[in-house]
Every structure is written in C-alpha cells, then in structure tokens.
Design a protein around this motif. Structure first.
Motif, mmCIF file in Angstrom:
data_model
loop_
_atom_site.group_PDB
_atom_site.id
_atom_site.type_symbol
_atom_site.label_atom_id
_atom_site.label_comp_id
_atom_site.label_asym_id
_atom_site.label_seq_id
_atom_site.Cartn_x
_atom_site.Cartn_y
_atom_site.Cartn_z
ATOM 1 N N GLU A 1 0.664 -1.027 -0.003
ATOM 2 C CA GLU A 1 -0.034 -0.013 0.001
ATOM 3 C C GLU A 1 0.985 1.292 0.046
ATOM 4 O O GLU A 1 0.518 2.251 -0.551
ATOM 5 C CB GLU A 1 -0.802 -0.079 1.068
ATOM 6 C CG GLU A 1 -2.022 1.059 1.415
ATOM 7 C CD GLU A 1 -2.812 1.169 -0.084
ATOM 8 O OE1 GLU A 1 -2.837 2.300 -0.662
ATOM 9 O OE2 GLU A 1 -3.041 0.165 -0.731
ATOM 10 N N CYS A 2 1.966 1.149 0.617
ATOM 11 C CA CYS A 2 2.826 2.399 0.747
ATOM 12 C C CYS A 2 3.305 2.636 -0.622
ATOM 13 O O CYS A 2 3.665 3.800 -1.036
ATOM 14 C CB CYS A 2 4.110 2.065 1.778
ATOM 15 S SG CYS A 2 5.116 3.650 1.752
ATOM 16 N N ARG B 1 2.224 1.575 -3.658
ATOM 17 C CA ARG B 1 0.999 2.058 -4.303
ATOM 18 C C ARG B 1 0.802 3.433 -4.307
ATOM 19 O O ARG B 1 0.566 4.350 -5.144
ATOM 20 C CB ARG B 1 -0.312 1.463 -3.921
ATOM 21 C CG ARG B 1 -0.753 0.203 -4.896
ATOM 22 C CD ARG B 1 -2.174 -0.264 -4.623
ATOM 23 N NE ARG B 1 -2.092 -1.670 -4.728
ATOM 24 C CZ ARG B 1 -2.158 -2.610 -3.797
ATOM 25 N NH1 ARG B 1 -2.487 -2.101 -2.439
ATOM 26 N NH2 ARG B 1 -2.209 -4.004 -3.873
ATOM 27 N N SER B 2 0.636 4.019 -3.019
ATOM 28 C CA SER B 2 0.768 5.332 -2.711
ATOM 29 C C SER B 2 1.855 6.260 -3.200
ATOM 30 O O SER B 2 1.626 7.104 -3.781
ATOM 31 C CB SER B 2 0.630 5.624 -1.213
ATOM 32 O OG SER B 2 0.631 6.979 -0.618
ATOM 33 N N LEU B 3 2.909 5.659 -3.043
ATOM 34 C CA LEU B 3 4.175 6.438 -3.675
ATOM 35 C C LEU B 3 3.940 6.736 -5.330
ATOM 36 O O LEU B 3 4.184 7.903 -5.605
ATOM 37 C CB LEU B 3 5.384 5.657 -3.266
ATOM 38 C CG LEU B 3 6.912 6.544 -3.760
ATOM 39 C CD1 LEU B 3 7.763 5.910 -2.851
ATOM 40 C CD2 LEU B 3 7.173 6.236 -5.159
ATOM 41 N N LYS B 4 3.684 5.526 -5.708
ATOM 42 C CA LYS B 4 3.260 5.822 -7.279
ATOM 43 C C LYS B 4 2.040 6.582 -7.568
ATOM 44 O O LYS B 4 2.235 7.568 -8.477
ATOM 45 C CB LYS B 4 2.907 4.208 -7.733
ATOM 46 C CG LYS B 4 3.006 4.329 -9.371
ATOM 47 C CD LYS B 4 2.976 2.862 -9.998
ATOM 48 C CE LYS B 4 2.784 3.174 -11.569
ATOM 49 N NZ LYS B 4 3.153 1.877 -12.212
ATOM 50 N N GLN B 5 1.100 6.591 -6.821
ATOM 51 C CA GLN B 5 -0.108 7.432 -7.111
ATOM 52 C C GLN B 5 0.283 9.157 -6.809
ATOM 53 O O GLN B 5 -0.117 9.871 -7.569
ATOM 54 C CB GLN B 5 -1.567 7.406 -6.317
ATOM 55 C CG GLN B 5 -2.106 5.902 -6.515
ATOM 56 C CD GLN B 5 -2.562 5.864 -8.152
ATOM 57 O OE1 GLN B 5 -3.145 6.825 -8.391
ATOM 58 N NE2 GLN B 5 -2.140 4.816 -8.972
ATOM 59 N N LYS C 1 7.078 11.315 -1.547
ATOM 60 C CA LYS C 1 6.100 11.130 -0.479
ATOM 61 C C LYS C 1 5.777 9.485 -0.292
ATOM 62 O O LYS C 1 5.299 8.964 -1.276
ATOM 63 C CB LYS C 1 4.798 11.947 -0.654
ATOM 64 C CG LYS C 1 3.917 11.564 0.600
ATOM 65 C CD LYS C 1 2.718 12.397 0.548
ATOM 66 C CE LYS C 1 1.878 11.942 1.737
ATOM 67 N NZ LYS C 1 0.329 12.691 1.554
ATOM 68 N N GLY C 2 6.391 8.966 0.564
ATOM 69 C CA GLY C 2 6.014 7.363 0.694
ATOM 70 C C GLY C 2 7.165 6.548 0.678
ATOM 71 O O GLY C 2 7.545 5.342 1.196
ATOM 72 N N GLY C 3 8.650 7.058 0.402
ATOM 73 C CA GLY C 3 9.969 6.706 0.345
ATOM 74 C C GLY C 3 10.305 6.133 1.514
ATOM 75 O O GLY C 3 10.840 5.049 1.917
#
Length: 161
Positions: A53-54, A56-60, A110-112
C-alpha cells in the motif's frame, strides 16, 4: 469494514431474489444469523500488505513521473538487498536522510521514507538518520520488502487501480 457490510447486504438480497424466483417462501428473519458489521472479524494488515500500500501510494502521489518512481523503487530495492546480504554491516543499515543521492531518489518522494520505516528502519539522532538496529533485522520482512519492490518494478499495472 464498510465493504463487508455492503457485501453482506448484496449477498442476502441476491439470496432473497433467488428464493423468490424458485418459488420458495421468504427466509424467516428469526432463523437468519446476524452478521452485524461489529461482529465481523477484523484482520490486521500484514507487513507485506502495508508495504504494498505504501508503494501504491508513492506511485499514485508521483504518477506524473514514472521514471522517478521506478528509480525510487530500484533504490529502495538496493537498500533492502544490501541489508539482507550484509546484516552485520552498519553502513548498509544506516541511511543519512540529508544525503543528496538519497533525497533525489527516495527522500523527496512522499512514501519513500515511510516504506523504509515499515521495514523496521528508525529515525535516529534528531531525525538525521534512518537506522535498522541489528537486533531488528528480520529476513522475512526484508524478503517481503524485496518481493513487493520487485513486483512494483516489473508489474506494468502496479498501482493503477
């Protein structure tokens, strides 16, 4: 939890419709097992699911720059792989958050950093470093992280939905 309640409602609506089409009487509500949303078991997300999920969020969050996202995933995979291969080497378990290379490839996205924190890295010394303490090195977590990153890199549809 909301989805389970919707599923429950749809499932029972379909069952009622099926009974009606077959000419069966409606089900007696007193014999129906209650499945109120509060009685449904809640399964905590696994570490792998949280990592996925993290990512996915980074990609989005950065979908406008696919190359940057892929480079971030590859860099994270390198960090995780180095620790897995050399768990006793502190230089692989310690990341300087202000390092330009790290900031450019991972830290500014954001998310890394959140992904690394899911892999047991901890902020140290006033937030200047991420450190994975030797006693917290868990090969299963590192393998899960590597697997999720590999999937994110290779799957062209990763994070699309």
């Amino acid at each position: 939890m909301k989805y389970k309640a919707v599923f429950f409602f749809l499932h029972h609506s379909l069952q009622a419709e099926r009974r009606r089409r077959l000419g069966l009487p409606p089900e007696d509500p007193s014999t129906v097992k209650s499945a109120a949303p509060s009685s449904l078991p809640i399964r905590p997300a696994t570490k792998a699911e949280q990592m996925r999920e993290c990512l996915r969020s980074l990609k989005q969050n950065h979908k406008e720059d696919d190359a940057k996202v892929k480079r971030a995933f590859q860099t994270l995979l390198t960090f995780v792989g180095n620790v897995a291969k050399n768990p006793n080497e502190e230089k692989f378990r310690k990341i300087t958050l202000t390092n330009l290379f790290f900031q450019e490839r991972v830290g500014s996205l954001k998310g890394g950093v959140e992904f690394l924190e899911l892999g047991e890295f901890e902020r140290m010394e006033g937030g200047e470093f991420l450190l994975l303490p030797r006693e917290k090195v868990d090969m299963a977590v590192l393998n899960s992280a590597g697997s999720e990153l590999d999937s994110a890199i290779k799957n062209p549809f990763f994070g699309v939905l």
